[in-house]
Design a protein around this motif. Structure first.
Motif, PDB file in Angstrom:
ATOM      1  N   PRO A  49     144.684 -29.026  32.822  1.00 14.35           N
ATOM      2  CA  PRO A  49     146.040 -29.485  33.151  1.00 14.35           C
ATOM      3  C   PRO A  49     146.969 -28.340  33.504  1.00 14.35           C
ATOM      4  N   SER A  50     148.071 -28.653  34.173  1.00 12.84           N
ATOM      5  CA  SER A  50     149.053 -27.638  34.564  1.00 12.84           C
ATOM      6  C   SER A  50     150.365 -28.308  34.919  1.00 12.84           C
ATOM      7  N   LEU A  51     151.455 -27.663  34.584  1.00 10.69           N
ATOM      8  CA  LEU A  51     152.766 -28.040  35.123  1.00 10.69           C
ATOM      9  C   LEU A  51     153.203 -26.952  36.105  1.00 10.69           C
ATOM     10  N   ARG A  52     153.457 -25.751  35.560  1.00 12.51           N
ATOM     11  CA  ARG A  52     154.034 -24.658  36.350  1.00 12.51           C
ATOM     12  C   ARG A  52     153.150 -24.231  37.516  1.00 12.51           C
ATOM     13  N   THR A  53     151.879 -23.980  37.235  1.00 14.70           N
ATOM     14  CA  THR A  53     151.026 -23.382  38.262  1.00 14.70           C
ATOM     15  C   THR A  53     150.874 -24.329  39.451  1.00 14.70           C
ATOM     16  N   ARG A  54     150.584 -25.580  39.138  1.00 14.70           N
ATOM     17  CA  ARG A  54     150.409 -26.550  40.221  1.00 14.70           C
ATOM     18  C   ARG A  54     151.685 -26.697  41.053  1.00 14.70           C
ATOM     19  N   GLU A 127     141.772 -14.504  32.365  1.00  9.16           N
ATOM     20  CA  GLU A 127     142.888 -13.892  33.113  1.00  9.16           C
ATOM     21  C   GLU A 127     143.849 -14.934  33.681  1.00  9.16           C
ATOM     22  N   HIS A 128     145.079 -14.459  33.913  1.00 12.07           N
ATOM     23  CA  HIS A 128     146.103 -15.285  34.566  1.00 12.07           C
ATOM     24  C   HIS A 128     146.964 -14.349  35.430  1.00 12.07           C
ATOM     25  N   PRO A 129     146.386 -13.812  36.512  1.00 11.78           N
ATOM     26  CA  PRO A 129     147.098 -12.782  37.284  1.00 11.78           C
ATOM     27  C   PRO A 129     148.389 -13.271  37.942  1.00 11.78           C
ATOM     28  N   ASP A 264     155.120 -17.382  28.649  1.00 11.93           N
ATOM     29  CA  ASP A 264     154.643 -17.955  29.921  1.00 11.93           C
ATOM     30  C   ASP A 264     154.711 -19.476  29.940  1.00 11.93           C
ATOM     31  N   LEU A 265     154.823 -20.115  28.782  1.00 15.03           N
ATOM     32  CA  LEU A 265     154.875 -21.574  28.647  1.00 15.03           C
ATOM     33  C   LEU A 265     153.525 -22.219  29.064  1.00 15.03           C
ATOM     34  N   PRO A 266     153.139 -23.350  28.510  1.00 17.22           N
ATOM     35  CA  PRO A 266     153.904 -24.097  27.521  1.00 17.22           C
ATOM     36  C   PRO A 266     153.934 -23.392  26.174  1.00 17.22           C
TER      37      PRO A 266
HETATM   38  N1   CP Z   1     152.145 -20.799  32.462  1.00 17.93           N
HETATM   39  C1   CP Z   1     151.341 -21.697  33.060  1.00 17.93           C
HETATM   40  O1   CP Z   1     150.345 -21.331  33.712  1.00 17.93           O
HETATM   41  O2   CP Z   1     151.740 -22.989  32.943  1.00 17.93           O
HETATM   42  P1   CP Z   1     150.858 -24.267  33.322  1.00 17.93           P
HETATM   43  O3   CP Z   1     149.665 -24.261  32.387  1.00 17.93           O
HETATM   44  O4   CP Z   1     151.767 -25.449  33.114  1.00 17.93           O
HETATM   45  O5   CP Z   1     150.415 -24.135  34.739  1.00 17.93           O
END
Ligand code: CP
Length: 312
Positions: A49-54, A127-129, A264-266
């Motif tokens: 799942p994702s909010l920000r990245t998507r 990683e989360h570049p 970085d959230l959540p």
């Molecule tokens: N910080 C971050 O990657 O948020 P999401 O998991 O909501 O994409």
């Protein structure tokens, strides 16, 4: 196979100069969006799942004049419904670039090996570049472009977010401190990479177990969840192991006056960070979230070989 194609799978894929370029390009795009990618298509292949990245990738592509296709968890089944190399070669016939959110780093590496188009790591277990680029874009907005010697303390798990962050921050010559409980420190390969970059850039990487040692006098305090996606069964164990690592009023009081708060959230409010600290005046957490748009816009354009105009 896509040997000549440029990918962003790890923060370490970017040289120091490229990190500076991407941060400058992201800031320029934020000041003045440029329709650099008319007719270009980004696929978002997400297995988590994702909010920000998507949403930030979708908004970024819209600003650039391009489009996105979102493939949700359960749709593609990387390596389950279909072999990774087959998905990789098929998607490359449809779109120009792909961002993948998945589990192990080896999955994006295997995917990229067969990809004729650029592949972006939109979060793996390691990683989360994209997050790290947005974070340092945010820090530059707050402290200025030259971050040499500026102090950033990460308090918590040596996870994907921490790994990419320390590599990018060390590349900029920052005084990077990491406090994690025993057994939760950064991977050795990340420590080696970040230390080498810190040395080259005139910065430092300090690893400690006591969070007070890390935050003492620090200008930036960063934390992340203690239990990342996929580790839910460890949540109770981790709550015990991370006692004392909460970013709360007491810990923040040990930092430099006016220290900035990052996440970085959540967030799991009440675990790694208190409501009070999240909502405090020094919090730049939602600026970080916003800047995902511009960091990723710069990264997509860069990987597609399109340079934004940067007015210095
Ligand atoms: N910080 C971050 O990657 O948020 P999401 O998991 O909501 O994409």
């Amino acid at each position: 196979m896509g040997d000549a194609v440029r990918h962003l799978l790890s923060a370490a894929d970017l040289s120091r100069e490229e990190i500076f370029f991407l941060l400058d390009a992201a800031a320029a795009l934020k000041r003045r969006p440029q329709r650099l990618l008319e007719g270009r298509e980004l696929a978002l292949l997400f297995e988590k799942p994702s909010l920000r990245t998507r949403v930030s990738f979708q908004v970024a592509m819209r600003h650039l004049g391009g489009e996105t296709i979102y493939l949700a968890p359960q749709e593609v089944g990387l390596g389950e419904r279909e072999a990774i190399q087959d998905v990789s070669r098929v998607l490359a016939r449809y779109v120009d670039i792909v961002a993948i959110r998945t589990y192990g780093q080896e999955i994006v590496e295997q995917y990229a090996k067969y990809s004729g188009i650029p592949v972006i790591n939109a979060l793996t277990n390691e990683e989360h570049p994209c997050q790290a680029l947005a974070d340092l874009l945010t820090v530059r907005e707050k402290l200025g472009d030259d971050l040499r010697g500026r102090s950033l303390a990460f308090i918590g798990d040596g996870n994907n977010v921490a790994s990419s962050l320390v590599i990018v921050a060390a590349s900029l010559g920052m005084d990077v401190r990491m406090a994690a409980p025993r057994g939760y420190m950064l991977p050795e390969a990340v420590i080696t990479e970040a230390s080498a970059r810190a040395e080259e850039a005139g910065g430092s990487l300090t690893l400690v177990h006591d969070p007070v040692d890390a935050v003492s006098g620090a200008e930036l305090l960063y934390t992340d969840v203690w239990t990342s996606m996929g580790q839910e069964r460890e949540a109770e164990r981790r709550r015990i192991d991370f006692v004392g690592y909460q970013l709360n009023r007491e810990l923040v009081s040990r930092a430099a006056p006016g220290a900035l708060i990052m996440h970085d959230l959540p967030a799991h409010r009440g675990d790694e960070i208190t409501d009070e600290v999240m909502e405090s005046e020094g919090s730049i957490i939602f600026d970080q979230a916003e800047n995902r748009i511009w960091a990723q816009a710069a990264a997509v354009a860069f990987l597609l070989g399109v340079a934004p105009q940067i007015e210095y």
